[in-house]
Scaffold this motif. Sequence first.
Motif, short mmCIF file in Angstrom:
data_model
loop_
_atom_site.label_atom_id
_atom_site.label_comp_id
_atom_site.label_asym_id
_atom_site.label_seq_id
_atom_site.Cartn_x
_atom_site.Cartn_y
_atom_site.Cartn_z
N ALA A 282 0.83 -1.21 0.00
CA ALA A 282 0.00 0.00 0.00
C ALA A 282 0.86 1.26 0.00
CB ALA A 282 -0.92 0.00 1.21
N GLY A 283 1.93 1.25 0.81
CA GLY A 283 2.84 2.40 0.83
C GLY A 283 3.51 2.61 -0.52
N ALA A 284 3.87 1.51 -1.18
CA ALA A 284 4.50 1.61 -2.50
C ALA A 284 3.56 2.23 -3.53
CB ALA A 284 4.96 0.22 -2.95
N ILE A 285 2.29 1.85 -3.46
CA ILE A 285 1.30 2.44 -4.38
C ILE A 285 1.11 3.92 -4.07
CG2 ILE A 285 -1.12 2.40 -5.10
CD1 ILE A 285 -1.09 -0.63 -4.39
N LYS A 286 1.01 4.24 -2.78
CA LYS A 286 0.71 5.61 -2.38
C LYS A 286 1.77 6.60 -2.83
CE LYS A 286 0.74 9.42 -0.19
NZ LYS A 286 1.16 10.07 -1.38
N VAL A 287 3.06 6.25 -2.78
CA VAL A 287 4.11 7.21 -3.12
C VAL A 287 4.09 7.58 -4.61
CG1 VAL A 287 5.59 6.54 -1.21
CG2 VAL A 287 5.94 5.48 -3.47
N THR A 288 3.34 6.84 -5.41
CA THR A 288 3.22 7.18 -6.83
C THR A 288 2.05 8.11 -7.10
OG1 THR A 288 1.81 5.27 -7.35
CG2 THR A 288 4.18 4.92 -7.42
N ARG A 289 1.36 8.55 -6.04
CA ARG A 289 0.17 9.40 -6.16
C ARG A 289 0.37 10.70 -5.40
NH1 ARG A 289 -4.48 4.79 -4.80
NH2 ARG A 289 -4.19 3.58 -6.73
N ARG A 290 -0.18 11.76 -5.92
CA ARG A 290 -0.11 13.05 -5.22
C ARG A 290 -1.18 13.11 -4.13
NH1 ARG A 290 3.30 16.40 -7.91
NH2 ARG A 290 3.62 15.99 -10.15
N GLY A 291 -0.83 13.76 -3.03
CA GLY A 291 -1.79 13.96 -1.95
C GLY A 291 -1.58 12.97 -0.82
N PRO A 292 -1.84 13.39 0.42
CA PRO A 292 -1.59 12.52 1.58
C PRO A 292 -2.62 11.42 1.76
CG PRO A 292 -2.52 14.61 2.29
CD PRO A 292 -2.27 14.74 0.82
N ALA A 293 -3.87 11.68 1.41
CA ALA A 293 -4.95 10.73 1.67
C ALA A 293 -5.32 9.97 0.40
CB ALA A 293 -6.16 11.46 2.24
N THR A 294 -4.30 9.40 -0.25
CA THR A 294 -4.52 8.70 -1.53
C THR A 294 -4.15 7.23 -1.39
OG1 THR A 294 -2.34 9.54 -2.22
CG2 THR A 294 -4.28 10.72 -3.01
N ALA A 295 -4.47 6.65 -0.25
CA ALA A 295 -4.21 5.23 -0.02
C ALA A 295 -5.03 4.38 -0.99
CB ALA A 295 -4.57 4.86 1.42
N PRO A 296 -4.48 3.25 -1.40
CA PRO A 296 -5.21 2.37 -2.32
C PRO A 296 -6.31 1.59 -1.61
CG PRO A 296 -3.15 1.36 -1.69
CD PRO A 296 -3.14 2.74 -1.08
N ALA A 297 -7.26 1.12 -2.39
CA ALA A 297 -8.28 0.21 -1.90
C ALA A 297 -7.71 -1.20 -1.82
CB ALA A 297 -9.50 0.23 -2.82
N ALA A 298 -8.40 -2.08 -1.10
CA ALA A 298 -7.92 -3.45 -0.92
C ALA A 298 -7.72 -4.15 -2.27
CB ALA A 298 -8.90 -4.23 -0.06
N ARG A 299 -8.63 -3.92 -3.20
CA ARG A 299 -8.52 -4.59 -4.51
C ARG A 299 -7.28 -4.12 -5.26
NH1 ARG A 299 -12.32 -0.67 -4.88
NH2 ARG A 299 -12.07 0.88 -6.55
N GLU A 300 -6.88 -2.86 -5.06
CA GLU A 300 -5.66 -2.36 -5.71
C GLU A 300 -4.43 -3.01 -5.10
OE1 GLU A 300 -6.26 2.11 -7.03
OE2 GLU A 300 -6.89 1.85 -4.93
N ILE A 301 -4.45 -3.22 -3.79
CA ILE A 301 -3.33 -3.91 -3.14
C ILE A 301 -3.26 -5.34 -3.63
CG2 ILE A 301 -2.36 -4.63 -0.92
CD1 ILE A 301 -3.83 -2.24 0.35
N ASP A 302 -4.41 -6.00 -3.74
CA ASP A 302 -4.45 -7.37 -4.27
C ASP A 302 -3.82 -7.45 -5.65
OD1 ASP A 302 -5.81 -8.18 -1.98
OD2 ASP A 302 -7.79 -8.08 -2.93
#
Length: 308
Positions: A282-302
């Motif tokens: 999840a952290g790896a996905i988040k650092v590719t997105r702008r903004g602090p509250a851009t955590a991925p959904a469970a399906r994206e982590i999957d």
Amino acid sequence: MAGNPRVIHTAQALVDEVVEIAGLPRRGQNAMARSYTRYAGGAVNILLAAARSGAECLHAGAHGTGPNGDLVRKVLLAEGIRLSSPIVPDADTGICFVMIEPSAERTFVTTMGAERRITVESLQTCAPAPGDLVCVSGYSLLDPTRKPLQQWLDTVPEGVVVVLDPGVAFADLPEDVRVRALGQTTVWTSNAEEAEALTGVADFRESAVAVADHLPDGATVIVRDGPKGCVVSEGGQSTYVEGFPQIPLDTNGAGDTHTGVLCACRAAGGAWIEAARRANAAGAIKVTRRGPATAPAAREIDAFLASE
């Protein structure tokens, strides 16, 4: 209790005012921002990350009257996250001014507002039950939130999991405050620098074990080091969980994303090591997105883990 344990956050929900700059100005000089964006942040980041991984989430911290408090409530409620404490009637929520450089490194300046107006009674509105994960920030151990928070933590039922995210503020707290907070902690989750500040151990693979020496018997420690992954220490055993290096765009909120997903997976009954693997992704996905509250959904982590 019915259903899975909840993820409850007690800390400050703020508004992040974010600017992108070429570099920090010299003292007394100016920097021109390439962009400006306003987000709900602070504890919001962790709660959104946990909710997007399926956890039932609740914010027990204080929130104010005015445009900043309105934004915090709007964002949380849109994700199905309830707020248990009443609105502070005569103050607005504070802001965190965030400067992001091209390297994705960020620098903060934070104000104090309604989010600092907590009491033992306001925190108790979340009514934690055994199994719930109660998140605590080291920044809440600053005045004026320190005394009510620690008094309230002394009253939580046995079996409530207290998750301490120390932040950089923890190392500078008076020793007696740190010792009391560590004694109230069930789970420590931090970055490598914060673990080193407590233990003096620089290698994050070793510092997790050293942190455990400061906590009650049976406590769990997670120490992360960005793309290198993290270490989970529990029951006297230390396990390295590999990271997923990315080219970062914005690291603001990456640690919060890690903590939120970690707690959500644990609330769902997952082992800490599997929770840490999903949190790393999840952290790896988040650092590719702008903004602090851009955590991925469970399906994206999957999907991310399936592609690795």
